[in-house]
Motif scaffolding. Structure first.
Motif, PDB file in Angstrom:
ATOM      1  N   SER A  36       0.841  -1.194   0.000  1.00 10.14           N
ATOM      2  CA  SER A  36       0.000   0.000   0.000  1.00 10.14           C
ATOM      3  C   SER A  36       0.879   1.249   0.000  1.00 10.14           C
ATOM      4  O   SER A  36       1.697   1.444   0.894  1.00 10.14           O
ATOM      5  N   ALA A  37       0.726   2.081  -1.037  1.00  5.26           N
ATOM      6  CA  ALA A  37       1.507   3.310  -1.165  1.00  5.26           C
ATOM      7  C   ALA A  37       0.563   4.503  -1.277  1.00  5.26           C
ATOM      8  O   ALA A  37      -0.657   4.350  -1.388  1.00  5.26           O
ATOM      9  N   ASP A  38       1.130   5.694  -1.280  1.00  8.36           N
ATOM     10  CA  ASP A  38       0.296   6.890  -1.347  1.00  8.36           C
ATOM     11  C   ASP A  38      -0.440   7.020  -2.678  1.00  8.36           C
ATOM     12  O   ASP A  38      -1.447   7.724  -2.761  1.00  8.36           O
ATOM     13  N   ASP A  39       0.065   6.385  -3.723  1.00 11.74           N
ATOM     14  CA  ASP A  39      -0.592   6.478  -5.032  1.00 11.74           C
ATOM     15  C   ASP A  39      -1.419   5.227  -5.343  1.00 11.74           C
ATOM     16  O   ASP A  39      -1.749   4.959  -6.496  1.00 11.74           O
ATOM     17  N   ARG A  83       1.749   0.098 -10.505  1.00 15.82           N
ATOM     18  CA  ARG A  83       1.421   1.020  -9.422  1.00 15.82           C
ATOM     19  C   ARG A  83       0.041   1.628  -9.665  1.00 15.82           C
ATOM     20  O   ARG A  83      -0.528   1.540 -10.758  1.00 15.82           O
ATOM     21  N   GLY A  84      -0.479   2.270  -8.622  1.00 14.47           N
ATOM     22  CA  GLY A  84      -1.756   2.929  -8.738  1.00 14.47           C
ATOM     23  C   GLY A  84      -2.932   1.985  -8.817  1.00 14.47           C
ATOM     24  O   GLY A  84      -3.997   2.333  -9.327  1.00 14.47           O
ATOM     25  N   LEU A  85      -2.750   0.754  -8.284  1.00 14.58           N
ATOM     26  CA  LEU A  85      -3.827  -0.232  -8.314  1.00 14.58           C
ATOM     27  C   LEU A  85      -4.883   0.105  -7.269  1.00 14.58           C
ATOM     28  O   LEU A  85      -4.560   0.494  -6.143  1.00 14.58           O
ATOM     29  N   ALA A  86      -6.135  -0.083  -7.628  1.00 11.14           N
ATOM     30  CA  ALA A  86      -7.238   0.254  -6.732  1.00 11.14           C
ATOM     31  C   ALA A  86      -7.518  -0.885  -5.765  1.00 11.14           C
ATOM     32  O   ALA A  86      -7.134  -2.038  -5.996  1.00 11.14           O
ATOM     33  N   GLY A 332       9.554   8.533  -5.272  1.00 14.69           N
ATOM     34  CA  GLY A 332       9.434   9.916  -4.847  1.00 14.69           C
ATOM     35  C   GLY A 332       8.003  10.331  -4.585  1.00 14.69           C
ATOM     36  O   GLY A 332       7.072   9.521  -4.587  1.00 14.69           O
ATOM     37  N   ARG A 333       7.812  11.602  -4.348  1.00 16.20           N
ATOM     38  CA  ARG A 333       6.474  12.145  -4.192  1.00 16.20           C
ATOM     39  C   ARG A 333       5.769  12.163  -5.547  1.00 16.20           C
ATOM     40  O   ARG A 333       6.442  12.307  -6.571  1.00 16.20           O
ATOM     41  N   PRO A 334       4.473  12.041  -5.618  1.00 16.23           N
ATOM     42  CA  PRO A 334       3.526  11.865  -4.519  1.00 16.23           C
ATOM     43  C   PRO A 334       3.277  10.407  -4.159  1.00 16.23           C
ATOM     44  O   PRO A 334       2.477  10.131  -3.272  1.00 16.23           O
ATOM     45  N   GLY A 335       3.945   9.469  -4.818  1.00 14.13           N
ATOM     46  CA  GLY A 335       3.644   8.062  -4.583  1.00 14.13           C
ATOM     47  C   GLY A 335       4.143   7.510  -3.270  1.00 14.13           C
ATOM     48  O   GLY A 335       3.582   6.548  -2.748  1.00 14.13           O
ATOM     49  N   CYS A 336       5.216   8.087  -2.726  1.00 15.87           N
ATOM     50  CA  CYS A 336       5.833   7.556  -1.510  1.00 15.87           C
ATOM     51  C   CYS A 336       5.756   8.592  -0.392  1.00 15.87           C
ATOM     52  O   CYS A 336       6.271   9.715  -0.536  1.00 15.87           O
ATOM     53  N   ALA A 337       5.168   8.210   0.730  1.00 14.38           N
ATOM     54  CA  ALA A 337       4.997   9.129   1.852  1.00 14.38           C
ATOM     55  C   ALA A 337       6.319   9.490   2.509  1.00 14.38           C
ATOM     56  O   ALA A 337       6.437  10.542   3.142  1.00 14.38           O
ATOM     57  N   LYS A 338       7.332   8.628   2.382  1.00 16.09           N
ATOM     58  CA  LYS A 338       8.615   8.881   3.035  1.00 16.09           C
ATOM     59  C   LYS A 338       9.485   9.869   2.247  1.00 16.09           C
ATOM     60  O   LYS A 338      10.465  10.394   2.769  1.00 16.09           O
TER      61      LYS A 338
END
Length: 410
Positions: A36-39, A83-86, A332-338
């Protein structure tokens, strides 16, 4: 059914000289266990030797568009990430992958970590075609119930003698030294085995590691994490195969194949910053097969190298003198909160030279192996280039200097 997993809890850092103790199971993502990632959710597909059939290329591109963000990330092991899977996409993704042959064993899908010289068998170099070894090793791995106990980070490396993949940090490394012989390296020792026995020998070495890891009781995921005196010895392979120790075997070291032609019927291209759009992935066809590479590119087998200008028009890197060759970045941002920055938007190539990797945080996810320029996002909007503070607006000259200056001066 796909399941999203919570962020992993890191094991405590061991004291100097103390063995690492893994108190939790490996949380490495897979095709069935998502991160689970931010994107959105992330699925990592293990592709032994990076190999995709033409049909699988189409399926992967379709899945990226229909279920994800329309892109395919190529990892430093030549695997693929969506990435970006719902939420709840499992009812579509898992059957799609299985039908295309991308999920041959649900119990073993995360342990199919096999890197092989991508140009093997195509350009006339190398002592043997290790792509054939990769296919046999994958079949044996999936057929061995005990092998499901390996970590999702355990890595098999198969080098055809040119030394292009030996530096990737394999736990078990096979090197073709003659058409009929290979050296098996593990834990700082090597044995010589017949080429016909090489995949079986690699699997036997992995089983020896598992036995040593369980006996040590530290939960080791990788060979290098075993404590001193763990009892692991690659010479144990001699018990199952006709193998002899090679006391002073040295791993060959060679460069990766340059972007461009690979013999009369193959070519090599790189993905900008390690990501392929679905359209760029489809543009690699027609081909007999596509092999994703640890350098975040693709070797296209069974095609005319005269197609290179057309692939460059699609935005792929086709020439070794491209300033973007060797440039990679984490999510990187915005996909990764860290992450502290949108490193992909900030990335500049500088002039061609050493590989350079942009990282949004100190984890440096996906960084290259060997010698590379470290560009790390810093609090406040700037970067550290090999440790030296650099404003974001001055990245281009700083990265050029770092990529092209003699390494001994830095």
């Amino acid at each position: 059914m796909l399941a999203a997993m919570p962020p992993p809890v890191p094991s405590p850092t061991p004291a100097p000289g103390a063995p690492r103790v893994r108190e939790r199971g490996d949380a490495c993502p897979g095709a069935l266990r998502l991160h689970s990632a931010d994107d959105g959710h992330l699925a990592r597909l293990r592709l032994p030797a990076g190999r995709l059939t033409a049909r699988q290329v189409e399926v992967l591109a379709d899945a990226a568009e229909a279920l994800g963000d329309g892109r395919i990330s190529v990892t430093s092991r030549g695997n693929a990430e969506l990435r970006g899977l719902a939420d709840g996409c499992g009812a579509e993704l898992a059957p799609l992958l299985a039908e295309a042959g991308l999920l041959p064993s649900p119990t073993h899908e995360r342990v199919r970590n096999i890197v092989a010289s991508p140009a093997s068998g195509l350009d006339g170099l190398g002592a043997a075609d290790v792509q054939l070894w990769a296919r046999e090793l994958d079949e044996r791995l999936c057929a061995a119930p005990w092998a499901a106990g390996l970590s999702g980070r355990f890595l098999f490396v198969l080098d055809d003698g040119r030394g292009d993949v030996t530096g990737l940090g394999g736990d078990v490394t096979l090197v073709a030294v003659a058409p009929d012989a290979a050296h098996l390296h593990m834990g700082g020792r090597a044995v010589r085995v017949a080429a016909a026995d090489a995949p079986r020998a690699a699997l036997a070495a992995a089983r020896a590691f598992l036995s040593a890891a369980r006996a040590a009781g530290t939960g080791a995921w990788r060979v290098r994490e075993l404590p001193e005196g763990s009892g692991l010895d690659v010479r144990d392979v001699r018990k199952a195969l006709a193998a002899e120790e090679v006391p002073e075997a040295v791993l060959p070291q060679g460069p990766p194949p340059a972007p461009g032609p690979l013999g009369p019927a193959a070519l090599h291209v790189l993905a900008p910053l390690g990501r392929l759009t679905a359209g760029r992935l489809r543009a690699l066809l027609p081909a007999d097969e596509v092999r994703l590479t640890p350098w975040r590119g693709a070797v296209v087998a069974g095609t005319d190298p005269a197609r290179l200008p057309a692939l460059e028009a699609h935005g792929l890197i086709t020439r070794p003198d491209s300033p973007w060759a060797g440039v990679s970045a984490c999510t990187g941002r915005p996909g990764c909160a860290k992450s502290l920055a949108d490193v992909r938007a900030d990335a500049v190539p500088g002039r061609p030279g050493l590989p350079v990797h942009y990282s949004g945080c100190e984890r440096r996810c996906g960084h290259p192996h060997g010698d590379w320029v470290d560009v790390l996002a810093a609090p406040g909007g700037g970067y550290l280039v090999d440790g030296a503070p650099v404003p974001r607006t001055d990245l281009a000259p700083a990265v050029t200097t770092a990529r092209t200056a003699p390494r001994t001066t830095r």
